[in-house]
Design an enzyme around this catalytic site. Structure first.
Site, short mmCIF file in Angstrom:
data_model
loop_
_atom_site.label_atom_id
_atom_site.label_comp_id
_atom_site.label_asym_id
_atom_site.label_seq_id
_atom_site.Cartn_x
_atom_site.Cartn_y
_atom_site.Cartn_z
N ASN A 150 7.29 0.94 5.39
CA ASN A 150 6.95 0.28 6.59
C ASN A 150 7.35 -1.15 6.56
OD1 ASN A 150 5.17 -0.40 4.25
ND2 ASN A 150 3.75 -1.06 5.56
N GLU A 248 -0.14 -2.37 -5.23
CA GLU A 248 -0.47 -2.81 -3.80
C GLU A 248 -0.63 -1.49 -2.88
OE1 GLU A 248 -0.99 -6.62 -4.71
OE2 GLU A 248 -1.86 -5.53 -2.84
N CYS A 282 -0.12 -2.98 5.95
CA CYS A 282 -1.56 -2.73 5.23
C CYS A 282 -2.17 -3.90 5.58
CB CYS A 282 -1.07 -3.18 3.75
SG CYS A 282 0.17 -4.51 3.34
N GLU A 460 1.32 -10.11 -6.56
CA GLU A 460 2.66 -10.24 -6.17
C GLU A 460 3.01 -11.58 -5.49
OE1 GLU A 460 4.91 -6.66 -5.37
OE2 GLU A 460 3.32 -6.02 -4.41
#
Ligand code: NDP
Length: 483
Positions: A150, A248, A282, A460
């Site tokens: 994505n 994630e 997300c 991150e």
């Protein structure tokens, strides 16, 4: 069509015995290329080369690392238009978003170029006389990166840049749906003056190449972005050799609209975050929790906004929402429309496949109203241009609904009340909270991540990334008496 170079191992491009077709989801007649798939032998070569190259890179010093990262980032930014077009062609996001993503990827590299120079340690007094202590960060070693489709350039960039900045070697398994973006980024990295084997690209099916990579005892750390089931599977497979893990995963981001909100702004933020990137983010706003007093007006405006979106070919002027990425994802989305209807949710608009001049995976953005938080459409990550509205009689009720989820990535509130905004910021169980802003849209220099089932391991991005990409060494030095 001849095979595109797509496997990069030990400083050389290789062809694969097997290939996958890469087709444009906006136009299925447009074959972008045939991309090779790495074999088990390619992967093993990549791992061995990474292991050998890593100490050479670690010794190369921070100025070298800075210069290499700066060159990669600068080139990405300069070529954002060209690479963004390729990205949009294969992934389906509108061209402006594709270009923006590549530019952002460049910013991750230039940011971490500078961070390479800022890796400071600590000095401490020992409790024992005559001893000095220093605490340093060292590279963690060989990092496996497994990324989704994505954000096929930005997500790997925010993993590869800190990995290289802090002196690690990389073996990257990109998503098989977006190989062209992976090759474009790798070509830029491969042209730098870096040790052969420092950076490797091993495309292939997740269940084969990805699985073998995460099971390898050569790997010191695994950074993954994708779905919860795959994240859990990777963690379970890797645990036998105990690498560092950073994952994630899914989300079900709530967006609260209070009775004192600027309603037009709330609608713009909700619609943008729910349907931008075809809902395949997300950070998408998927649970809209709206105060009863403004519910009907909000839903009315949201439905109008959803219907007004221009859905079309990703590379066409005026397109606001591109196609869904693949046939499989589209089938899953349409299935969720049926699931919602069967659960008793009211479909106010969209949810059907659309036809355009070219054959593609087009879908009308969908708004469900009258939903309850226990419905599957409010529990499961759909990754679709589908959003669900729920009513709440008070702020407290809205917050309770928002927190009733296994996920905790991003969350937003629209309110003019400082008291509510402050309470939300403190009591929303999420890694990222937004006040009067959409749930999607984050900066590149601060940490990103979630709680609960959304994330596992260190954060991150920003300087927090050092936690994952380095390991700490504490040195005790007894200097002895001077001669
Ligand atoms: P996956 O989690 O299936 O895939 C993510 C990456 O992991 C891909 O590179 C994939 O390879 C790889 N992979 C798959 N299986 C394994 C394995 N056993 N070992 C190692 N690597 C593996 O996500 P998808 O891309 O298939 O998307 C499916 C769903 O995941 C979406 O509908 C969405 O709900 C969610 N998702 C969530 C994201 C987020 O940011 N929250 C991002 C992307 C997806 P490959 O696909 O090439 O086979």
């Amino acid at each position: 069509m001849p095979q595109t170079n797509s496997i990069y191992v030990a400083g050389e491009w290789r062809h694969g015995a097997a290939t996958v077709e890469n087709r444009n989801p906006s136009d299925l007649s447009d074959l972008i290329g045939e991309y090779g798939q790495a074999s088990a032998a390619d992967l093993d070569d990549a791992l061995a080369a990474a292991r050998a190259a890593q100490p050479i890179w670690a010794r190369a010093g921070v100025q070298k690392r800075h210069d290499v990262l700066m060159a990669i980032g600068t080139e990405l930014m300069a070529r954002a238009e060209e690479i963004g077009r390729l990205l949009s062609r294969e992934e389906g996001k509108p061209l402006a978003e594709g270009k923006g993503e590549v530019y952002r990827a460049g910013q991750f590299f230039t940011y971490y170029a500078a961070e390479a120079l800022r890796l400071h340690g600590d000095l401490a007094e020992s409790v024992r006389p005559g001893i000095e202590i220093d605490v340093r960060r060292e590279p963690v070693g060989v990092v496996a990166i497994v990324s989704p489709w994505n954000f096929p350039v930005a997500t790997p960039a925010w993993k590869i840049a800190p990995a290289l900045a802090y002196g690690n070697a990389v073996v990257w398994k990109p998503a098989n749906l977006t190989p062209a973006s992976a090759v474009a980024l790798t070509e830029i990295i491969a042209r730098q003056d870096i040790p052969k084997g420092l950076f490797n690209l091993v495309p292939g099916p997740g269940a084969a190449v990805g699985q073998r990579l995460v099971e390898s005892p050569v790997v010191d750390a695994i950074s993954f972005t994708g779905s919860v089931p795959v994240g859990r599977q990777i963690a379970a497979s890797a645990i036998s050799h105990m690498p560092k893990l950073q994952m994630e995963m899914g989300s079900k981001n709530p967006f609260l609209v209070m009775d004192d909100a600027d309603l037009d702004l709330a609608v713009a933020h909700a619609a943008g975050a729910a349907f931008g990137g075809t809902g395949q983010k997300c950070t998408a706003a998927s649970r809209l929790i709206v105060h009863t007093k403004v519910h009907d007006a909000f839903v009315d405006k949201l439905t109008k906004a959803a219907k007004a979106f221009v859905v079309g070919h990703a590379l066409e002027d005026g397109t606001q929402i591109g196609p869904v990425v693949s046939a499989g994802q589209l089938a899953q989305n349409l299935d969720y429309i049926s699931v919602g209807q069967a659960e008793g949710a009211e479909l106010l608009c969209g949810g059907e496949r659309l036809e355009r001049k070219t054959e593609g995976y087009y879908m009308a953005p969908a708004v469900f109203a009258g939903t309850r938080n226990e419905m599957r459409i409010n529990r499961e990550e759909m990754f679709a241009p589908i959003t669900c509205v729920m009513k709440a009689g008070s702020y407290d009720e809205a917050l309770a609904i928002a927190n009733d989820s296994e996920f905790g990535l991003t969350a937003g509130i629209m309110t003019r009340s400082l008291a509510r905004a402050s309470h939300f910021r403190a009591n929303m169980r999420a890694g990222t909270v937004m006040v009067n802003l959409p749930t999607a849209g984050t900066d590149y220099h601060v940490p990103f991540g979630g709680r609960g089932a959304s994330s596992y391991g260190p954060r991150e991005q920003g300087r927090y990334a050092a936690e994952f990409y380095t390991t700490v060494k504490t040195a005790y030095v007894a200097a002895g008496a001077p001669e």
